[in-house]
Write an enzyme that holds these catalytic residues in place. Structure first.
Site, PDB file in Angstrom:
ATOM      1  N   VAL A   1      10.781  -4.012   3.783  1.00 14.64           N
ATOM      2  CA  VAL A   1      10.376  -4.021   5.194  1.00 14.64           C
ATOM      3  C   VAL A   1      10.699  -2.658   5.817  1.00 14.64           C
ATOM      4  O   VAL A   1      11.681  -2.008   5.431  1.00 14.64           O
ATOM      5  CB  VAL A   1      11.130  -5.165   5.917  1.00 14.64           C
ATOM      6  CG1 VAL A   1      10.872  -5.131   7.410  1.00 14.64           C
ATOM      7  CG2 VAL A   1      10.721  -6.514   5.322  1.00 14.64           C
TER       8      VAL A   1
ATOM      9  N   GLY B   1       3.907  -3.820   4.307  1.00 11.80           N
ATOM     10  CA  GLY B   1       4.302  -5.197   3.950  1.00 11.80           C
ATOM     11  C   GLY B   1       3.742  -6.229   4.918  1.00 11.80           C
ATOM     12  O   GLY B   1       3.031  -7.157   4.511  1.00 11.80           O
ATOM     13  N   GLY B   2       4.014  -6.064   6.201  1.00 13.67           N
ATOM     14  CA  GLY B   2       3.513  -7.009   7.205  1.00 13.67           C
ATOM     15  C   GLY B   2       1.996  -6.995   7.271  1.00 13.67           C
ATOM     16  O   GLY B   2       1.353  -8.050   7.335  1.00 13.67           O
ATOM     17  N   SER B   3       1.400  -5.805   7.217  1.00 19.80           N
ATOM     18  CA  SER B   3      -0.065  -5.681   7.275  1.00 19.80           C
ATOM     19  C   SER B   3      -0.712  -6.401   6.104  1.00 19.80           C
ATOM     20  O   SER B   3      -1.734  -7.071   6.241  1.00 19.80           O
ATOM     21  CB  SER B   3      -0.472  -4.201   7.215  1.00 19.80           C
ATOM     22  OG  SER B   3       0.140  -3.475   8.242  1.00 19.80           O
ATOM     23  N   SER B   4      -0.091  -6.262   4.944  1.00 17.36           N
ATOM     24  CA  SER B   4      -0.629  -6.876   3.742  1.00 17.36           C
ATOM     25  C   SER B   4      -0.494  -8.405   3.790  1.00 17.36           C
ATOM     26  O   SER B   4      -1.401  -9.124   3.356  1.00 17.36           O
ATOM     27  CB  SER B   4       0.113  -6.310   2.525  1.00 17.36           C
ATOM     28  OG  SER B   4      -0.405  -6.856   1.371  1.00 17.36           O
TER      29      SER B   4
ATOM     30  N   ALA C   1       9.185   0.222   5.494  1.00 10.47           N
ATOM     31  CA  ALA C   1       9.190   1.184   4.392  1.00 10.47           C
ATOM     32  C   ALA C   1       7.970   2.086   4.403  1.00 10.47           C
ATOM     33  O   ALA C   1       7.896   3.048   3.654  1.00 10.47           O
ATOM     34  CB  ALA C   1       9.269   0.435   3.059  1.00 10.47           C
TER      35      ALA C   1
ATOM     36  N   LYS D   1       0.852  -1.196   0.000  1.00 11.21           N
ATOM     37  CA  LYS D   1       0.000   0.000   0.000  1.00 11.21           C
ATOM     38  C   LYS D   1       0.883   1.240   0.000  1.00 11.21           C
ATOM     39  O   LYS D   1       2.028   1.222   0.477  1.00 11.21           O
ATOM     40  CB  LYS D   1      -0.954   0.021   1.190  1.00 11.21           C
ATOM     41  CG  LYS D   1      -0.315   0.182   2.588  1.00 11.21           C
ATOM     42  CD  LYS D   1      -0.166   1.607   3.070  1.00 11.21           C
ATOM     43  CE  LYS D   1       0.506   1.654   4.456  1.00 11.21           C
ATOM     44  NZ  LYS D   1       1.122   2.918   4.802  1.00 11.21           N
TER      45      LYS D   1
ATOM     46  N   ASP E   1      -3.173  -0.870   9.885  1.00 12.69           N
ATOM     47  CA  ASP E   1      -3.281  -0.831   8.420  1.00 12.69           C
ATOM     48  C   ASP E   1      -3.851  -2.122   7.831  1.00 12.69           C
ATOM     49  O   ASP E   1      -4.111  -2.193   6.632  1.00 12.69           O
ATOM     50  CB  ASP E   1      -1.901  -0.582   7.784  1.00 12.69           C
ATOM     51  CG  ASP E   1      -1.464   0.868   7.910  1.00 12.69           C
ATOM     52  OD1 ASP E   1      -2.325   1.732   8.162  1.00 12.69           O
ATOM     53  OD2 ASP E   1      -0.257   1.124   7.741  1.00 12.69           O
TER      54      ASP E   1
HETATM   55  O1  C5P Z   1      -1.536  -0.504  15.057  1.00 11.58           O
HETATM   56  P1  C5P Z   1      -0.083  -0.661  14.723  1.00 11.58           P
HETATM   57  O2  C5P Z   1       0.561  -1.788  15.492  1.00 11.58           O
HETATM   58  O3  C5P Z   1       0.142  -0.788  13.260  1.00 11.58           O
HETATM   59  O4  C5P Z   1       0.629   0.688  15.170  1.00 11.58           O
HETATM   60  C1  C5P Z   1       2.019   0.784  15.352  1.00 11.58           C
HETATM   61  C2  C5P Z   1       2.321   2.022  16.179  1.00 11.58           C
HETATM   62  O5  C5P Z   1       1.993   3.185  15.444  1.00 11.58           O
HETATM   63  C3  C5P Z   1       1.518   2.139  17.462  1.00 11.58           C
HETATM   64  O6  C5P Z   1       2.156   1.522  18.533  1.00 11.58           O
HETATM   65  C4  C5P Z   1       1.443   3.632  17.676  1.00 11.58           C
HETATM   66  O7  C5P Z   1       2.643   4.103  18.252  1.00 11.58           O
HETATM   67  C5  C5P Z   1       1.408   4.162  16.271  1.00 11.58           C
HETATM   68  N1  C5P Z   1       0.061   4.484  15.767  1.00 11.58           N
HETATM   69  C6  C5P Z   1      -0.620   5.573  16.293  1.00 11.58           C
HETATM   70  N2  C5P Z   1      -1.856   5.893  15.800  1.00 11.58           N
HETATM   71  C7  C5P Z   1      -2.402   5.185  14.789  1.00 11.58           C
HETATM   72  C8  C5P Z   1      -1.725   4.077  14.243  1.00 11.58           C
HETATM   73  C9  C5P Z   1      -0.492   3.758  14.750  1.00 11.58           C
HETATM   74  O8  C5P Z   1      -0.119   6.240  17.208  1.00 11.58           O
HETATM   75  N3  C5P Z   1      -3.605   5.538  14.321  1.00 11.58           N
END
Ligand code: C5P
Length: 289
Positions: free
Chosen positions: A97, A103-106, A99, A11, A138
């Site tokens: 990775v 990648g991991g989310s997908s 980036a 994405k 994501d």
């Molecule tokens: O949800 P995810 O594990 O992908 O988020 C990784 C980090 O990104 C979270 O620990 C947080 O620090 C930050 N984040 C955030 N607000 C979001 C999405 C992610 O603060 N809406």
């Protein structure tokens, strides 16, 4: 058959805005997201031993439940009531990775889609997205892909008109940028500029790649520490090649540009690959579910 293969598409954020911060620490986002054809290949094989593994061509990725793809399989099989079942996942990783390209989310989203077909569980897209949110902010977008306006943590998905066919060049410099650090930097300052998200979605609606590309903006670029000066250098290089617009995706470090000419895009890719290590040509992809 107890095996299935699935593609996991990268994405890009055509825009990324932060509108506030929730008490739980997460940020209120407003993002226009786009799937592109750069992808990982995922093969999943069910087992009866309750084992979850995720092997890949990248030796530094975890191969157990700490890998988000294995975690996705575990969550799915639990939700499907298939206690005792496990999954062995083999991934051919192409999406860079760390980036900002999801990648991991997908990979996690691809595992949810694939297991939904393989097991015949028949979960709705909404249910898969809800499972995805337990894995990462994501992941819900990556379940269906295409073009979308994402808000909340990133999981509230609204319609956006598809990005018309164009040539996209993505450049991933050798360094990576820490996501929590960038969010902290945003918390410590007042953002002066925000993307014109409405103008961007209107440009998509009108089918104008040039108008959309011109409105791409990511608020994280405004708080980048000085040592990441290459991000703006890459953007300048893209503009020198005649890009319609260029922006960093997510929390970086990949930067992409949109071109209306395939030859120019290929020249930009070659030049940036030489200077910064990795660069790809890509095309927009529509919904995958
Ligand atoms: O949800 P995810 O594990 O992908 O988020 C990784 C980090 O990104 C979270 O620990 C947080 O620090 C930050 N984040 C955030 N607000 C979001 C999405 C992610 O603060 N809406």
């Amino acid at each position: 058959m107890n095996s299935i293969v699935e593609k996991a598409y990268a994405k890009l954020n055509l825009s990324l805005d932060i509108r506030g911060r929730h008490p739980d620490g997460y940020h209120e986002m407003l993002m226009v997201m786009q799937t592109i054809d750069l992808c990982d290949d995922i093969k999943i094989t069910l087992n009866d031993e309750g084992r979850f593994t995720a092997a890949s061509n990248l030796g530094f990725l975890p191969t157990d439940g700490r890998n988000i793809a294995a975690a996705a399989a575990e969550l799915f099989l639990k939700e499907a009531g298939m206690e005792g079942a496990g999954a062995d996942i083999v991934m051919q990783k192409r999406i860079p990775v760390c980036a900002g390209m999801g990648g991991g989310s997908s990979d996690a989203a691809a595992v949810l889609r694939a297991l939904n077909r393989l097991t015949g569980a028949g979960f709705s897209a909404e249910k898969l997205e809800a499972m995805g949110l337990e894995l990462g902010s994501d992941v819900p977008f990556c379940v269906r892909g295409g073009t979308a306006l994402a808000s909340g943590r990133g999981e509230k998905l609204a319609h956006a008109a598809p990005l018309p066919d164009c040539d996209i060049v993505v450049c991933k410099p050798r360094f990576s940028i820490s996501t929590p650090t960038l969010f902290r930097l945003v918390d410590g300052c007042k953002l002066r500029y925000h993307p014109d998200t409405r103008g961007l979605t209107a440009a998509l609606e009108s089918g104008s790649v040039a108008d959309a590309a011109r409105r791409m903006y990511n608020v994280f670029e405004a708080v980048l520490p000085r040592r990441y000066v290459d991000i703006s250098a890459i953007k300048s290089a893209f503009m020198d090649f005649g890009a319609l617009g260029t922006v960093m995706t997510g929390t970086g470090s990949a930067v992409f540009a949109i071109f209306d000419n395939t030859d120019t895009a290929a020249q930009a890719r070659d030049a940036l690959r030489e200077r910064y290590g990795t660069a790809y040509l890509a095309k927009p992809v529509g919904k995958v579910l």
